[in-house]
Design a protein around this motif. Structure first.
Motif, PDB file in Angstrom:
ATOM      1  N   GLY A 134       0.810  -1.220   0.000  1.00 44.98           N
ATOM      2  CA  GLY A 134       0.000   0.000   0.000  1.00 44.98           C
ATOM      3  C   GLY A 134       0.836   1.259   0.000  1.00 44.98           C
ATOM      4  N   LEU A 135       1.965   1.232   0.711  1.00 44.97           N
ATOM      5  CA  LEU A 135       2.854   2.397   0.711  1.00 44.97           C
ATOM      6  C   LEU A 135       3.519   2.568  -0.654  1.00 44.97           C
ATOM      7  N   ARG A 136       3.903   1.446  -1.270  1.00 48.35           N
ATOM      8  CA  ARG A 136       4.554   1.526  -2.580  1.00 48.35           C
ATOM      9  C   ARG A 136       3.607   2.047  -3.660  1.00 48.35           C
ATOM     10  N   ASP A 137       2.357   1.550  -3.677  1.00 49.39           N
ATOM     11  CA  ASP A 137       1.446   1.964  -4.759  1.00 49.39           C
ATOM     12  C   ASP A 137       0.638   3.224  -4.429  1.00 49.39           C
ATOM     13  N   LEU A 148      -2.007   3.509   0.535  1.00 46.69           N
ATOM     14  CA  LEU A 148      -1.868   3.830   1.961  1.00 46.69           C
ATOM     15  C   LEU A 148      -0.888   4.992   2.070  1.00 46.69           C
ATOM     16  N   ALA A 149      -1.400   6.170   1.997  1.00 46.60           N
ATOM     17  CA  ALA A 149      -0.537   7.347   2.068  1.00 46.60           C
ATOM     18  C   ALA A 149      -0.827   8.089   3.366  1.00 46.60           C
ATOM     19  N   PRO A 150       0.173   8.208   4.241  1.00 45.20           N
ATOM     20  CA  PRO A 150      -0.069   8.952   5.475  1.00 45.20           C
ATOM     21  C   PRO A 150      -0.377  10.412   5.164  1.00 45.20           C
ATOM     22  N   LEU A 188      -5.572  17.026  12.847  1.00 43.37           N
ATOM     23  CA  LEU A 188      -6.393  15.899  12.410  1.00 43.37           C
ATOM     24  C   LEU A 188      -5.566  14.852  11.679  1.00 43.37           C
ATOM     25  N   ARG A 189      -4.291  15.098  11.571  1.00 39.95           N
ATOM     26  CA  ARG A 189      -3.433  14.206  10.799  1.00 39.95           C
ATOM     27  C   ARG A 189      -2.197  13.834  11.611  1.00 39.95           C
ATOM     28  N   LYS A 190      -1.255  13.176  10.981  1.00 39.95           N
ATOM     29  CA  LYS A 190      -0.049  12.709  11.667  1.00 39.95           C
ATOM     30  C   LYS A 190       0.929  13.851  11.911  1.00 39.95           C
ATOM     31  N   ILE A 191       1.669  13.735  13.005  1.00 46.24           N
ATOM     32  CA  ILE A 191       2.729  14.666  13.344  1.00 46.24           C
ATOM     33  C   ILE A 191       4.054  13.931  13.108  1.00 46.24           C
ATOM     34  N   VAL A 192       4.944  14.548  12.348  1.00 43.96           N
ATOM     35  CA  VAL A 192       6.213  13.901  11.996  1.00 43.96           C
ATOM     36  C   VAL A 192       7.364  14.723  12.550  1.00 43.96           C
ATOM     37  N   VAL A 193       8.325  14.039  13.179  1.00 43.86           N
ATOM     38  CA  VAL A 193       9.584  14.659  13.570  1.00 43.86           C
ATOM     39  C   VAL A 193      10.664  13.988  12.728  1.00 43.86           C
ATOM     40  N   ARG A 194      11.310  14.769  11.893  1.00 44.54           N
ATOM     41  CA  ARG A 194      12.332  14.248  10.980  1.00 44.54           C
ATOM     42  C   ARG A 194      13.698  14.398  11.642  1.00 44.54           C
TER      43      ARG A 194
END
Length: 87
Positions: A45-48, A51-53, A78-84
């Motif tokens: 799902g991530l590749r195609d 399933l996109a966060p 309402l969405r994901k929080i990312v720490v890079r």
């Protein structure tokens, strides 16, 4: 709803149409075959792109962790929080 940690019944919205998705990862994670299948499904799902966060905000570096945590505690996203973190 996330986690299903509370054993009490869940009150669902009465707004229709409504779709409820569940994922029983505990059952899948119990066996090597289940973990392999789950990893394959998620990886595919991530590749195609199916399933996109969806990201609310991205914070760069560990010095921004407090800002990320502040946003999480505010419950205004309402969405994901990312720490890079670069390594």
């Amino acid at each position: 709803m996330y986690g299903w940690l509370d054993p009490r019944p869940v009150a669902l919205s009465r707004n229709w149409p409504q779709t409820v998705h569940t994922y029983a990862n505990g059952v899948l994670a119990a066996t090597e075959e289940g973990r392999r299948r789950a990893a394959g499904f998620i990886g595919s799902g991530l590749r195609d792109g199916s399933l996109a966060p969806v990201i609310a905000e991205t914070f760069g570096g560990l010095e921004r962790v407090t800002d990320a945590h502040r946003l999480m505690e505010s419950a205004t996203h309402l969405r994901k929080i990312v720490v890079r973190v670069e390594h």
